[in-house]
Design an enzyme around this catalytic site. Structure first.
Site, short mmCIF file in Angstrom:
data_model
loop_
_atom_site.label_atom_id
_atom_site.label_comp_id
_atom_site.label_asym_id
_atom_site.label_seq_id
_atom_site.Cartn_x
_atom_site.Cartn_y
_atom_site.Cartn_z
N VAL A 34 0.86 -1.19 0.00
CA VAL A 34 0.00 0.00 0.00
C VAL A 34 0.89 1.23 0.00
O VAL A 34 1.94 1.24 0.65
CB VAL A 34 -0.89 0.02 1.27
CG1 VAL A 34 -1.72 1.27 1.35
CG2 VAL A 34 -1.77 -1.22 1.33
N CYS A 35 0.47 2.26 -0.71
CA CYS A 35 1.13 3.57 -0.62
C CYS A 35 0.02 4.62 -0.69
O CYS A 35 -1.15 4.28 -0.59
CB CYS A 35 2.17 3.74 -1.73
SG CYS A 35 1.49 3.72 -3.40
N ARG A 36 0.36 5.85 -0.85
CA ARG A 36 -0.66 6.89 -0.84
C ARG A 36 -1.57 6.83 -2.06
O ARG A 36 -2.77 7.03 -1.97
CB ARG A 36 -0.01 8.29 -0.75
CG ARG A 36 0.65 8.58 0.58
CD ARG A 36 -0.35 8.69 1.69
NE ARG A 36 -0.13 7.64 2.67
CZ ARG A 36 -0.80 7.48 3.80
NH1 ARG A 36 -1.73 8.34 4.13
NH2 ARG A 36 -0.56 6.51 4.62
N GLY B 87 -1.02 4.35 -4.95
CA GLY B 87 -0.97 3.10 -5.69
C GLY B 87 0.20 2.96 -6.65
O GLY B 87 0.39 1.90 -7.24
N VAL C 105 -4.01 4.45 -0.39
CA VAL C 105 -4.79 4.91 0.77
C VAL C 105 -5.91 5.85 0.32
O VAL C 105 -6.99 5.87 0.91
CB VAL C 105 -3.86 5.58 1.81
CG1 VAL C 105 -4.65 6.21 2.94
CG2 VAL C 105 -2.86 4.56 2.37
#
Length: 147
Positions: free
Chosen positions: A104-106, A108, A133
């Site tokens: 997961v990152c901010r 994608g 996220v």
């Protein structure tokens, strides 16, 4: 129709030929991209699918956000690993080679690249949260603040 007539026709309709060739090129490029996506070995997840993986398969969720972004809000039970220190041989990750691992990152983007690295390192079930996220929040799912 002989070859000379075909050349004459092509000369008169050159613009249509160029458009037709462009359409064929785009079609081939899209088909190649979609086929490559099917065989890459790691899959995008929607937020609801991630929730199911966490609840039913004990998925390891690795958040690649910067520390301050992670503290502002992250998915419950996710572990923060900075992109600069992300390594498939990391102790946390190495223990989960056969478990579902979700990156997961901010937004994608970073997580998709990290998923590719994990798959190359031999991880069996690799996923990334499509949209990151931001997609999680858009689905009205809760975030946890702090560490």
């Amino acid at each position: 129709m002989n070859f000379d007539e075909l050349l004459a026709f092509a000369g008169r309709n050159q613009f249509n030929m160029i458009l037709s060739m462009a359409l064929v090129g785009l079609t081939v490029a899209i088909a190649y991209t979609e086929i490559a996506r099917l065989f890459r070995g790691y899959k995008p997840l929607r937020p609801a699918e991630l929730t199911r993986l966490i609840n039913t398969e004990n998925a390891l969720v690795v958040d690649l956000s910067a520390s301050n972004d992670f503290e502002k809000g992250h998915i419950a039970s996710s572990r923060n690993v900075l992109p600069s220190s992300f390594d498939p041989e990391n102790k946390l990750l190495a223990q989960a080679k056969s478990l579902p691992v979700v990156l997961v990152c901010r937004n994608g983007q970073a997580s998709a690249g990290a998923a590719k690295r994990l798959k190359k390192a031999g991880f069996e079930q690799v996923y990334w949260l499509d949209g990151g996220v931001a997609a999680w929040q858009q689905a009205d799912l809760p975030l946890v603040k702090g560490r």
